[in-house]
Design a protein around this motif. Structure first.
Motif, mmCIF file in Angstrom:
data_model
loop_
_atom_site.group_PDB
_atom_site.id
_atom_site.type_symbol
_atom_site.label_atom_id
_atom_site.label_comp_id
_atom_site.label_asym_id
_atom_site.label_seq_id
_atom_site.Cartn_x
_atom_site.Cartn_y
_atom_site.Cartn_z
ATOM 1 N N SER A 385 0.755 -1.201 0.064
ATOM 2 C CA SER A 385 -0.175 -0.046 -0.226
ATOM 3 C C SER A 385 0.900 1.222 -0.150
ATOM 4 C CB SER A 385 -0.775 -0.013 1.082
ATOM 5 O OG SER A 385 -0.399 0.213 2.311
ATOM 6 N N ASP A 386 0.387 2.120 -0.528
ATOM 7 C CA ASP A 386 1.000 3.577 -0.466
ATOM 8 C C ASP A 386 1.254 3.982 0.809
ATOM 9 O OD1 ASP A 386 0.727 3.563 -3.064
ATOM 10 O OD2 ASP A 386 -0.578 5.206 -3.360
ATOM 11 N N ARG A 387 0.499 3.858 1.807
ATOM 12 C CA ARG A 387 0.287 4.169 3.099
ATOM 13 C C ARG A 387 1.664 3.521 3.700
ATOM 14 N NH1 ARG A 387 -2.612 6.746 6.678
ATOM 15 N NH2 ARG A 387 -4.625 7.131 5.371
ATOM 16 N N SER A 388 1.664 2.226 3.441
ATOM 17 C CA SER A 388 2.964 1.496 4.124
ATOM 18 C C SER A 388 4.276 2.133 3.725
ATOM 19 C CB SER A 388 2.721 0.133 3.851
ATOM 20 O OG SER A 388 1.742 -0.542 4.831
ATOM 21 N N LEU A 389 4.334 2.327 2.227
ATOM 22 C CA LEU A 389 5.469 2.958 1.700
ATOM 23 C C LEU A 389 5.853 4.181 2.308
ATOM 24 C CD1 LEU A 389 7.569 2.908 -0.448
ATOM 25 C CD2 LEU A 389 5.568 3.720 -2.117
ATOM 26 N N PHE A 390 4.854 5.078 2.284
ATOM 27 C CA PHE A 390 4.923 6.363 2.902
ATOM 28 C C PHE A 390 5.469 6.482 4.293
ATOM 29 C CE2 PHE A 390 1.669 8.224 -0.256
ATOM 30 C CZ PHE A 390 2.456 8.228 -1.227
ATOM 31 N N LYS A 391 4.907 5.351 5.035
ATOM 32 C CA LYS A 391 5.232 5.390 6.534
ATOM 33 C C LYS A 391 6.824 4.925 6.692
ATOM 34 C CE LYS A 391 4.398 2.603 10.703
ATOM 35 N NZ LYS A 391 3.740 1.774 11.433
ATOM 36 N N ARG A 392 7.282 4.238 5.683
ATOM 37 C CA ARG A 392 8.929 3.840 5.377
ATOM 38 C C ARG A 392 9.619 5.022 5.114
ATOM 39 N NH1 ARG A 392 13.153 2.784 5.615
ATOM 40 N NH2 ARG A 392 14.310 0.703 5.048
ATOM 41 N N VAL A 393 9.129 5.565 4.220
ATOM 42 C CA VAL A 393 9.931 6.925 3.655
ATOM 43 C C VAL A 393 9.924 8.076 4.808
ATOM 44 C CG1 VAL A 393 9.855 8.904 2.026
ATOM 45 C CG2 VAL A 393 9.101 6.592 1.392
ATOM 46 N N LEU A 394 8.921 8.131 5.706
ATOM 47 C CA LEU A 394 8.929 9.164 6.687
ATOM 48 C C LEU A 394 9.889 8.746 7.996
ATOM 49 C CD1 LEU A 394 5.065 10.177 7.058
ATOM 50 C CD2 LEU A 394 6.978 11.575 6.390
ATOM 51 N N ALA A 395 9.809 7.337 7.893
ATOM 52 C CA ALA A 395 11.143 7.166 9.078
ATOM 53 C C ALA A 395 12.516 7.384 8.544
ATOM 54 C CB ALA A 395 10.712 5.426 9.550
ATOM 55 N N TYR A 396 12.781 7.112 7.278
ATOM 56 C CA TYR A 396 13.958 7.384 6.789
ATOM 57 C C TYR A 396 14.155 9.020 6.873
ATOM 58 C CZ TYR A 396 17.297 8.531 3.225
ATOM 59 O OH TYR A 396 18.327 9.124 2.515
ATOM 60 N N MET A 397 13.095 9.658 6.515
ATOM 61 C CA MET A 397 13.396 11.246 6.697
ATOM 62 C C MET A 397 13.503 11.746 7.839
ATOM 63 S SD MET A 397 13.343 12.023 3.278
ATOM 64 C CE MET A 397 13.486 13.777 3.294
ATOM 65 N N ASP A 398 13.101 11.235 9.092
ATOM 66 C CA ASP A 398 13.244 11.446 10.452
ATOM 67 C C ASP A 398 14.450 11.107 11.018
ATOM 68 O OD1 ASP A 398 10.806 12.838 10.396
ATOM 69 O OD2 ASP A 398 9.629 11.183 11.075
ATOM 70 N N GLN A 399 15.380 10.403 10.222
ATOM 71 C CA GLN A 399 16.713 10.060 10.916
ATOM 72 C C GLN A 399 17.505 11.303 10.655
ATOM 73 O OE1 GLN A 399 18.070 6.989 8.494
ATOM 74 N NE2 GLN A 399 16.410 5.639 9.126
ATOM 75 N N ASP A 400 18.370 11.383 11.804
ATOM 76 C CA ASP A 400 19.204 12.462 11.746
ATOM 77 C C ASP A 400 20.256 12.507 10.813
ATOM 78 O OD1 ASP A 400 18.038 13.633 14.169
ATOM 79 O OD2 ASP A 400 19.224 12.355 15.621
ATOM 80 N N ASP A 401 20.647 13.512 10.200
ATOM 81 C CA ASP A 401 21.439 13.270 8.868
ATOM 82 C C ASP A 401 21.707 14.784 8.427
ATOM 83 O OD1 ASP A 401 23.111 13.072 6.705
ATOM 84 O OD2 ASP A 401 21.689 11.538 5.894
ATOM 85 N N SER A 402 22.877 15.179 8.610
ATOM 86 C CA SER A 402 23.413 16.689 8.301
ATOM 87 C C SER A 402 23.364 16.968 6.824
ATOM 88 C CB SER A 402 24.722 16.950 8.799
ATOM 89 O OG SER A 402 25.675 15.952 8.162
#
Length: 594
Positions: A385-402
């Motif tokens: 599902s798109d919702r599961s995909l977006f959830k995975r992307v949000l988790a990645y984007m929330d990682q600390d990265d300079s």
């Protein structure tokens, strides 16, 4: 020489001639029966050009086996199979068989389950009929009399002749290039394979397209590009020398599978099934999006948005990830890496499909997450599902990265075909009823598609709200790769502008959690290859030679300084041709760098 021997030689010669005439007649009758181009009119000149490839195959088989009936059976079965596959591709992608499809043989074999969704009940016949022909072939091999069978030298000659002529035919050697030239195939359009196949016949169009493939990149009009660059040197220079902003935005690009707004259909309002998209788009830059494919062929749109090269500049290339895409190309990921970006791809499907596992690193992606990275994800229908995909992307984007991040997301939930049961998702239609006037097949297609569209639209709203709520400057580009092939629904309802489905456009929107430049138009209609320039404009990033020229062309079109859209398209195509034929970056003067 005795009378008996002379009589035997004469009989063999007569039998051989009659069998050759029979193969010629059978090839002509097969094409006349299988190709709809000849159902209303005979067109003898076109008929023989379509029958000729079948005849060559029949001569090859006859030379190999020496059995006329077996040859007729096998050549007829192969011709029927090819035309059936052509019909299925036309139904699902509005495109006939092309030489580029030959490159996908291993893709079909490796992902037979995926392609079976498109063939439906035809899968049984596509597999069963060849097996039946094989059984019949074995029977004929045993029972067909070898009397008057051509001698081995004659058969060897047929094999050599058929293979040699077939090679010369496909590679456009004389006289075959002249016999399949524009003079005789007057309606041939290299950029329009559907029209070419419909007007000329499928096999004649296929042969001509194969001949054209021998020159993969047509010669560009270098003077036109250089003249435009010289006339617009100041704007191009300004784009190249932009200073990097102190804060570089995270960039998230979502390529939504088969997304379009059904509001283009009669009896359907815009936003009726995608209200969240409409609300979000109203706060960003939005408009219609011209894409280079319909019903399938996702990687064509994908390639344009990653490179800025229009696919129509390379009309002999159907699938750019098989032969065109290369590591030297200054793609969006490659360009952004020069500014310190990390580049990541999310696609919840098999890594090998469309050759992405091999091509995406070449196009600049440092990190890739395919289906094996979504083991615990929830499905909507048969895809993640798109919702599961977006959830995975949000988790990645929330990682600390300079580092600033460029993230491309390719969805799968609403992938066709659309004649399946949507399951529990169908309940969303209680609040979003389907338009009147749909046939049973049209209703089935719309039920499946709209159910997933509404479901994905809700997931998009949640994703956009959370992504743009982050404190970091973030750009979200969302677009549809092509219209879905809802053939029955389109026929039932029709489009507001009375165009055909392949002529319609998808939509895009670019959102930001920072104010847009007031000078940027908020409503603009673009092509997929314009999106890289739009991103760089919005982020204020420096543009290199080709991208600076392409963006200047795009703005010239908005200002109407080039006259009609044809001149704009020709200029864009020639710039892309120069970039690819150079094998290196085009400089800001519109010339190949030394």
């Amino acid at each position: 020489m005795s009378f008996a021997i002379r009589h035997e030689i004469t009989n063999r010669g007569v039998a051989f001639c009659w069998r050759l005439l029979g193969l010629i007649a059978a090839s002509l009758l097969l094409v006349h029966h299988l190709d709809r181009t000849f159902h209303d009119a005979l067109h003898p000149a076109l008929l023989w050009r379509n029958a000729f490839p079948i005849l060559l195959f029949a001569l090859l088989l006859y030379g190999l086996c020496g059995r006329a009936m077996l040859t007729l059976l096998l050549s007829g079965a192969l011709a029927a199979l090819v035309y059936k596959i052509n019909t299925l591709k036309l139904r699902n992608m509005d495109s006939p068989l092309t030489p580029g499809d030959v490159q996908l043989g291993h893709q079909v074999a490796d992902h037979i389950g995926f392609f079976a969704h498109y063939t439906g009940y035809h899968t049984v016949s596509l597999i069963g009929e060849p097996l039946l022909m094989l059984v019949l072939a074995v029977v004929l091999w045993r029972v067909e009399t070898p009397r008057y069978r051509p001698r081995w030298l004659t058969r060897l000659g047929l094999v050599v002749l058929s293979l040699g002529v077939f090679y010369a035919l496909l590679h456009g050697l004389r006289p075959w290039r002249e016999l399949y030239s524009d003079r005789d195939l007057t309606t041939y359009q290299q950029w329009n394979p559907v029209y070419s196949a419909q007007s000329l016949g499928m096999l004649a169009a296929f042969v001509r397209m194969y001949q054209d493939m021998q020159v993969r990149v047509p010669p560009p009009d270098k003077q036109q590009v250089a003249a435009f660059a010289s006339h617009n040197a100041q704007e191009i220079e300004q784009r190249q020398t932009r200073a990097l902003t102190q804060e570089l935005p995270d960039i998230v690009v979502v390529q939504s599978e088969a997304f379009f707004d059904p509001g283009v259909l009669k009896h359907v309002e815009y936003g009726q099934y995608d209200p969240n998209y409409q609300r979000l788009a109203a706060g960003g830059i939005t408009g219609s999006l011209t894409t280079p494919t319909y019903g399938g062929g996702t990687i064509r749109t994908e390639f344009e948005t990653l490179t800025g090269y229009p696919m129509l500049a390379f009309p002999s290339v159907q699938y750019p990830y098989f032969g065109l895409a290369a590591g030297w190309m200054p793609t969006v990921p490659h360009r952004l890496q020069q500014f310190g970006y990390s580049t990541t791809l999310f696609h919840p499907y098999e890594a090998q499909f469309w050759n992405r596992e091999q091509v995406m690193p070449e196009l600049g992606f440092q990190h890739m997450y395919f289906q094996n990275s979504f083991k615990d994800a929830k499905y909507a229908g048969i895809y993640i599902s798109d919702r599961s995909l977006f959830k995975r992307v949000l988790a990645y984007m929330d990682q600390d990265d300079s580092k600033p991040r460029y993230t491309m997301v390719i969805t799968m939930e609403n992938h066709g075909d659309w004649d399946r049961d949507p399951g529990d998702l169908a309940q969303v239609l209680r609040e979003h009823p389907l338009p009147p006037g749909l046939s049973s097949q049209g209703q089935e297609e719309m039920t499946y598609y709209v159910s997933h569209l509404i479901h994905g639209d809700a997931a998009l709203a949640d994703f956009a709200n959370k992504l743009l709520a982050r404190p970091r400057w973030t750009l979200l580009l969302f677009y549809g790769d092509h219209l879905p092939a809802l053939s029955a629904a389109y026929a039932d309802l029709g489009f507001d502008d009375d165009k055909t489905a392949p002529e319609e456009h998808t939509r895009f929107m670019l959102l930001s959690n920072r104010p847009f430049n007031p000078a940027q138009p908020r409503q603009v209609n673009l092509a997929a290859y314009d999106l890289p320039g739009l991103l760089f404009d919005t982020a204020g990033l420096p543009e290199d030679g080709y991208l600076a020229i392409a963006s200047t062309i795009r703005h010239a079109k908005v200002r109407k300084t080039l006259g009609n859209d044809f001149n704009y398209a020709r200029l864009q195509f020639n710039a892309a041709l120069m970039e690819v034929s150079c094998g290196r970056k085009l400089d800001t003067a519109g010339r190949c760098s030394p």
